[in-house]
Enzyme design. Sequence first.
Site, PDB file in Angstrom:
ATOM      1  N   GLU A  81       0.820  -1.205   0.000  1.00 54.24           N
ATOM      2  CA  GLU A  81       0.000   0.000   0.000  1.00 54.24           C
ATOM      3  C   GLU A  81       0.865   1.270   0.000  1.00 54.24           C
ATOM      4  O   GLU A  81       0.551   2.227  -0.679  1.00 54.24           O
ATOM      5  CB  GLU A  81      -0.921  -0.028   1.231  1.00 54.24           C
ATOM      6  CG  GLU A  81      -1.929   1.098   1.303  1.00 54.24           C
ATOM      7  CD  GLU A  81      -2.992   1.051   0.214  1.00 54.24           C
ATOM      8  OE1 GLU A  81      -3.091   0.017  -0.485  1.00 54.24           O
ATOM      9  OE2 GLU A  81      -3.699   2.054   0.053  1.00 54.24           O
ATOM     10  N   ASP A  82       1.946   1.252   0.763  1.00 49.53           N
ATOM     11  CA  ASP A  82       2.679   2.499   1.015  1.00 49.53           C
ATOM     12  C   ASP A  82       4.044   2.610   0.356  1.00 49.53           C
ATOM     13  O   ASP A  82       4.699   3.644   0.466  1.00 49.53           O
ATOM     14  CB  ASP A  82       2.874   2.700   2.536  1.00 49.53           C
ATOM     15  CG  ASP A  82       1.545   2.938   3.242  1.00 49.53           C
ATOM     16  OD1 ASP A  82       0.558   3.250   2.541  1.00 49.53           O
ATOM     17  OD2 ASP A  82       1.499   2.803   4.475  1.00 49.53           O
TER      18      ASP A  82
END
Length: 720
Positions: A77-78
């Site tokens: 996600e990051d």
Amino acid sequence: MVRRFEDILERLEDYNPGADFDLLRRAYIFSAREHRNQVRRSGEPYLVHPLEVAWILAELKLDTASIIAGLLHDVVEDTLTTLETVEGYFGADVAHIVAGVTKISRLKYSTQEQAQGENLRKMILAMVDDLRVILVKLADRLHNMRTLEHLAPEKQIRIARETFEIYAPIANRLGMGRFKAALEDLSFQYLEPESHLALSQTLKKRRKISGEFIEEMQAKLEEVLGEQGIEARISGRIKSVYSIYRKMKAQQIDVDQVYDYVAFRVLTGSVKDCYAALGTVHSVWRPVPGRIKDYIAMPKPNMYQSLHTSVMTGRGQPFEVQIRTDEMHNIAEEGIAAHWQYKEGRPLQTGDAEKVAWLRRILDWQQDLKDPRDFLELVKVDLYPEEVYTFTPKGKVLSFPRGATPLDFAYAIHTEVGHHCTGAKVNGKIVPLKYVLQNGDIVEILTQAGKVPSRDWLSLTRTSRARSKIRSWLNATERTKSVSLGRELAEKELRKYKLSPALLQNEDKTAAILKKLGLAEMDDFFAAVGYGKITAHSFVTALVPTAELEEIKPDGRVARVFKRALGLGHKAVKVRGFDDDIMIALGRCCNPVRGEAIIGYITRGKGVTVHSTQCPNVGRLMYDPERRIEVEWDTRIDGTAVFDVKLVLTVQDRQGLLAKIVSTIADLKANIKNVEATTAEASNAHIRVIMTVKDEVHMNRVISGISRIQGVLDVIRARR
Ligand code: MN
């Protein structure tokens, strides 16, 4: 205190010495490298977060894959890391869990929409095919809630509400009491800061008294249980802030009136000791009526088992005692996670068969539950995913049966949106109408003013709502077409008989006809003519008596048709041995139908009249054997001729029945020439139908079709 990776390793070594420590270390290094340039709002390095999450999972004694997934849960996600990379380095199991957590993180939660919590919870559960995904997500959420103070106030509220409405109930459903209480308490702190502050201050003030009270009672409990020879570990605590607050709200009391905010836990080695301990407690302190609960005999749907009671001290101070075995306690605190814990010598099974078997077992335990629906629902969304949950662009959750398409979505929003739907964007990409909606899809419907539904939409939709809206639109459109066609046919028919089309507007005339046909308005009549359910001619015959019609004498071609319709010059029968044109008429007393046994009778000047052998007149007519003549159905013109049949129906007097009968007859391709209804007894009515059929088989099909209609009591074929 900063959590170190070594803490996790040590903990893991305790309960799972055979774990793959090398892989775990590589996951740690990988996570540290991927998140290296990121900092949390608190100013700490980002790595603190995955470490804490992994620690929480290690506290739950989960398997290595779960803990590695905890370390890596944010990398997809990051950071720029892909799932493929995660799978390549750490295997399919870890990648699967990370993918699941990432998917859930991408769900947008809208606080503007009412009652979305339940749907979103279901959606999350439906998306999860491995319960470890939920466990990692809950650990992630727990740590985020513990560090929520560093975020901006509006973000705090949004996340706290989401936690309160989504994640705390999920933890509860999975029986994870410790998680649930922690998540609720933390959410409460941000959602109602004033109440939280006031309440915690009050509890703080009482801490000294409470502390002494807890000590005193704990000693007393140990003493009395010891006397009875019951081995038990006892602990006392002040209940969670939120649970006290909830009690205040539910009972509408303020904090000074909440007395039993202290609870004791008695953990024993066996179920027998639990009941023995309960008896002992009741023999020392007076129980509060109605507060004894036996969740051992009747477990909660989330597997929780315990005995609960509230008792009073001699000074009138109530307190709660929860009694359960160590094993029950483990399940009360950690719920489903307890079943996923690593156990020595028996590594975790992640196969579906195992999971299903496990849930079955739970279900069997739950059979005596008053309301096991909650639990069944969990099983349903988890194991038999029949539903799919999607979003509107504004974040409203809409649920559909599996296989639903953008059209179902469009009709769920609004009928007009459905009718004008031209396509959809799913997660920002244009998709065809036959696209099958997936869990978590954000769907935007594209519409166009001139667009209308088409018949093939029926096969593209799964919901009954969409289908019925499409169907009713199609019917309405077809009806409009049929009405104008029917009107044209009726006007033409009138002109043939030199009658004025204006008769169609003459309400005196039309009212009676509509009543006869059981129709409400002339448009219904036109529609029926347009659909071919009744003939335009029926209007003419209903309007003008048959005898007069002959006087009107339409042009020659019509005259022949007309004559035949009246039963003159019937060509379906021939005299045995004669192929010539002999004037033949069907007896209007019995109206024989092709296929029936028939007999001819010579009438001077009128040719041969054909009667059914069943005709009541036959016996009387046949006294003159000279005039009897053998006839047979003419096979040369099979199927072209039609035969009048008169039916008398006894029916219950109910609304809509006549229409049903008329449409059934029409569906069976018989033409109705006349319908009359009369009320007989209080609740029964008679309906007389004259219709035309192809032959006896056709007639019998119609009769049995009518007989099957609910409310039709009897059908008799009348000879005259
Ligand atoms: Mn996270």
